[in-house]
Design an enzyme around this catalytic site. Structure first.
Site, mmCIF file in Angstrom:
data_model
loop_
_atom_site.group_PDB
_atom_site.id
_atom_site.type_symbol
_atom_site.label_atom_id
_atom_site.label_comp_id
_atom_site.label_asym_id
_atom_site.label_seq_id
_atom_site.Cartn_x
_atom_site.Cartn_y
_atom_site.Cartn_z
ATOM 1 N N ASP A 21 -10.323 7.332 10.493
ATOM 2 C CA ASP A 21 -11.691 7.301 9.943
ATOM 3 C C ASP A 21 -12.737 6.786 10.932
ATOM 4 O O ASP A 21 -13.532 5.884 10.617
ATOM 5 C CB ASP A 21 -11.718 6.449 8.659
ATOM 6 N N ASP A 51 -9.092 4.388 -3.874
ATOM 7 C CA ASP A 51 -10.356 3.821 -3.397
ATOM 8 C C ASP A 51 -11.481 4.844 -3.302
ATOM 9 O O ASP A 51 -12.631 4.484 -3.118
ATOM 10 C CB ASP A 51 -10.164 3.103 -2.044
HETATM 11 C C1 GDL Z 1 -8.000 7.454 4.361
HETATM 12 C C2 GDL Z 1 -7.881 6.127 5.015
HETATM 13 C C3 GDL Z 1 -7.436 5.047 4.060
HETATM 14 C C4 GDL Z 1 -7.942 5.273 2.631
HETATM 15 C C5 GDL Z 1 -7.407 6.623 2.192
HETATM 16 C C6 GDL Z 1 -7.729 7.007 0.760
HETATM 17 C C7 GDL Z 1 -5.749 6.744 6.110
HETATM 18 C C8 GDL Z 1 -4.945 6.755 7.354
HETATM 19 N N1 GDL Z 1 -6.979 6.201 6.173
HETATM 20 O O1 GDL Z 1 -8.248 8.407 5.010
HETATM 21 O O2 GDL Z 1 -7.901 3.834 4.553
HETATM 22 O O3 GDL Z 1 -7.498 4.278 1.768
HETATM 23 O O4 GDL Z 1 -7.949 7.605 3.024
HETATM 24 O O5 GDL Z 1 -9.098 7.014 0.517
HETATM 25 O O6 GDL Z 1 -5.298 7.221 5.105
#
Ligand code: GDL
Length: 668
Positions: A123, A233
């Site tokens: 990200d 999230d």
């Molecule tokens: C993502 C983020 C993670 C996040 C998830 C779901 C990875 C490697 N990184 O891309 O921090 O919680 O999506 O929203 O998964």
């Protein structure tokens, strides 16, 4: 492949956005992991200051103390504590001071007793700054160079993980095997470093053996799965209580490990952890053993794994737990603070004491089915949606009335079960679990209560005023806030049901009508009218036939690839098109505008029609209109049913109408 001697990593990555877990939740996690046979915890809370945003800052004495205690707690529970840092937001890879800052920070954590580390580059913007562009030929080169250097600096820890920026197949261009980024990482990253991978997508519905073989070949090592199957999230209305699913256990020997990045709320992750543990313990059976469920050929059955998890979780609900750690609950009598009900025995004519029924396994199963998995509702939830859809596309008329009422009652019973589950959960002694679940169960309770009231309205009953679908609803009548408004307007989301109907692949355009469209409009008008074969004089017809001009901005065309497939015309003052007093004055006061609408029967996509209507309503609203009505021939079942599903208009009760006429309308 250099990882043969290493144990399979299984456990949790605290890798989500939002409020990180507390130290005591993490310690509780380690105890649970030990009990379940999971062995790893990856510390990577995205919004912890010193993990990502202020990654260069060293920990204070107090923080150091807390981390040390945490790392010891992990050890005591046989959990490998992996400390991750995410410097990618702003690191300059080519600046030695930056690399020194990274080493200094990790060396500090090493001093806390931590022996396993991870560098995460997920990200972040994939663009390099000018200084890095000068020094490195690609972003992958820059990341790999710094990661290898840190790995050596820490004396090649036994466990060292790297999260690439392209951490799932969907991010790889043009494909996994041909991704320049992944090929560089695979070739140049020290073979002692393991690589995290989320599968085909960020949140992967399935992870197949073939997909893992493909990426392993490029990475030159088996990946550690960072599994976002239970992560929530990205949507504050969702929680995932379904089982670990759609990852065949044949993957286990092909992976270095699986770490689940679960729900932000700590307590509801009981199911995510429990079912992952069951999965890790399952072995692959020979292919010819036929099993029920999606994970064929293995002794892992997601449905059974869920039942095992829920059975154990049920016990937890009856433990008296409070957020302050006191462990006291309502019905426990304490010496210092007498409880409200202590000593109160109701008289024969008093209210009896309220005693909540205990939560049951059936309640928890229902809960898990309502909050199942990212791409799938549980069985009961799907069934309820299908029933509601049926009830709202059929009418309790003479023909279908009996079946309709039976199904409406069954739907009502299911809604009642949800409310009952909510009540029992609200009264469970374990307040820690309840508070983590509360917003979700409250939301679903309101959702089904509204649906229940709607079915009552369809059946001709009057629901409680607080639930009635009126022109002036309470705020819970329009859920989801501004984000909900945006969603409902987007063709790919708001008006499509992710789980029941296939995605809309056709492209529709809405545009103003021009005189050139008239022949096409008439063609649809006539074709659709022959479907109904009923002679009724409609005010709206005069708009379509060109006898009256629609108001300004109030003539819209819906096009698909083959041309005109729908239209919507409106007149803000309907009276000007009426040659006699066709409709009562009282109706025209509330609904002064008229709309003529037709969507060709070949258009399966309700969202396109809804957009067309909403655009027209918005133009009418701008012109100052208070309300709009539309006329339909009563045997025009197709349009009437179609409009019902759009939920924009309601059928208006207008006295003295001919029996073969239905008026629908909405206030603006
Ligand atoms: C993502 C983020 C993670 C996040 C998830 C779901 C990875 C490697 N990184 O891309 O921090 O919680 O999506 O929203 O998964």
């Amino acid at each position: 492949m250099s990882n043969k001697s290493k144990v399979f990593l299984s456990g949790v990555v605290e890798g989500f956005y939002g409020r990180p877990w507390t130290m005591s939740q993490r310690k509780e996690l380690f105890r649970r992991e030990l009990k379940l046979g999971l062995n790893t915890y990856l510390y990577a809370p995205k919004d912890d200051y010193k993990h990502r945003m202020y990654w260069r800052d060293l920990y204070s004495l107090e923080e150091a103390d807390q981390l040390m205690t945490l790392i010891s707690a992990a050890k005591e529970n046989n959990v490998e504590f992996i400390y991750a840092i995410s410097p990618g937001l702003d690191i300059t890879f080519s600046n030695p001071k930056e690399v020194a800052a990274l080493k200094r920070k990790l060396t500090q954590v090493c001093g806390f007793g931590c022996r396993s580390f991870a560098l995460l580059f997920d990200d972040i913007e994939p663009e390099m700054c000018p200084a890095d562009k000068e020094r490195f030929s690609s972003f992958a080169e820059a990341q790999v160079s710094v990661t290898n250097e840190v790995f050596l600096h820490l004396e090649e820890p036994h466990t060292f993980l790297f999260c690439p920026t392209d951490y799932c197949a969907a991010f790889c261009t043009p494909s996994v095997p041909l991704s320049a980024y992944l090929n560089t990482v695979g070739e140049k990253l020290n073979p002692g470093i393991d690589i995290l991978w989320t599968g085909p997508k960020v949140v992967s519905q399935d992870i197949s053996v073939a997909s893992i073989e493909e990426v392993s070949a490029v990475l030159r090592r088996p990946p550690v799965i960072w599994d976002n199957i239970h992560a929530n999230d990205y949507d504050p209305q969702r929680l995932f209580l379904g089982p670990y699913k759609n990852r065949p256990t044949e993957l286990i020997p092909k992976l270095r490990g699986v770490l689940t990045n679960p729900n932000c709320e700590f307590e509801p992750n009981f199911v995510a952890l429990h079912t992952l543990a069951t999965w890790c313990k399952s072995s692959s059976a020979p292919k010819d053993v036929s099993m029920e469920g999606d994970d064929q050929g293995s002794d892992y059955n997601p449905h059974e794994a869920l039942q095992l998890a829920l059975t154990d979780w049920l016990v937890e609900f009856s433990r008296a737990e409070q957020p302050d750690g006191s462990g006291r609950c309502r019905r426990e009598v304490s010496e210092e603070e007498p409880m409200q009900t202590e000593g109160h025995t109701p008289g024969p004519r008093d209210n009896p004491l309220y005693t909540a029924e205990p939560l049951t396994l059936a309640d928890l199963t229902l809960l898990a089915e309502l909050f199942y998995l990212p791409y799938e509702h549980g069985h009961t939830a799907t069934h309820m949606l299908e029933e509601l859809h049926w009830l709202h596309t059929h009418t309790p008329d003479e023909e279908e009335g009996c079946a309709w009422r039976v199904r409406a009652q069954q739907f009502d019973d299911r809604c009642a079960a949800v409310v009952q589950m909510f009540n029992r959960l609200s009264n469970a002694p374990n307040r820690l679990i309840l508070y983590d679940l509360y917003n979700y169960i409250c939301d679903i309770k309101s959702g089904v209560t509204m649906a229940k009231a709607y079915v009552k309205t369809l059946g001709g009953q009057t629901p409680h005023p607080a639930l009635a679908l009126t022109d002036d609803p309470e705020p819970w009548g329009f859920r989801g806030g501004l984000s909900g408004e945006f969603q409902r307007m987007l063709p790919s989301h708001g008006n499509r049901d992710l789980f029941r109907s296939p995605p809309a692949t056709r492209v529709y355009t809405i545009r103003p009508c021009t005189p050139k469209d008239q022949p096409e409009v008439m063609k649809i008008f006539k074709e659709m009218q022959t479907e109904t074969q009923q002679k009724v004089e409609l005010v709206g017809d005069r708009l379509v036939e060109g006898q009256m001009m629609p108001s300004q901005n109030c003539s819209l065309i819906l096009d698909d690839a083959s041309g005109v497939c729908g239209y919507a015309f409106a007149l803000s003052d309907a009276k000007t098109a009426m040659n006699k007093s066709q409709y009562p004055e009282t109706m025209l006061q509330d609904y002064p505008s008229v709309i003529a609408l037709q969507i060709h029967s070949k258009v399966p996509d309700h969202s396109a029609a809804k957009r067309l209507i909403l655009q027209l309503l918005s133009a009418l609203r701008d012109s100052g209109s208070k309300g709009v009505f539309s006329e339909f021939r009563s045997n025009d079942r197709r349009m009437l049913d179609f409009l019902k599903t759009l939920n924009v208009f309601q059928v208006l009760k207008v006295d003295g109408l001919p029996a073969n006429l239905v008026i629908m309308g909405t206030k603006l």
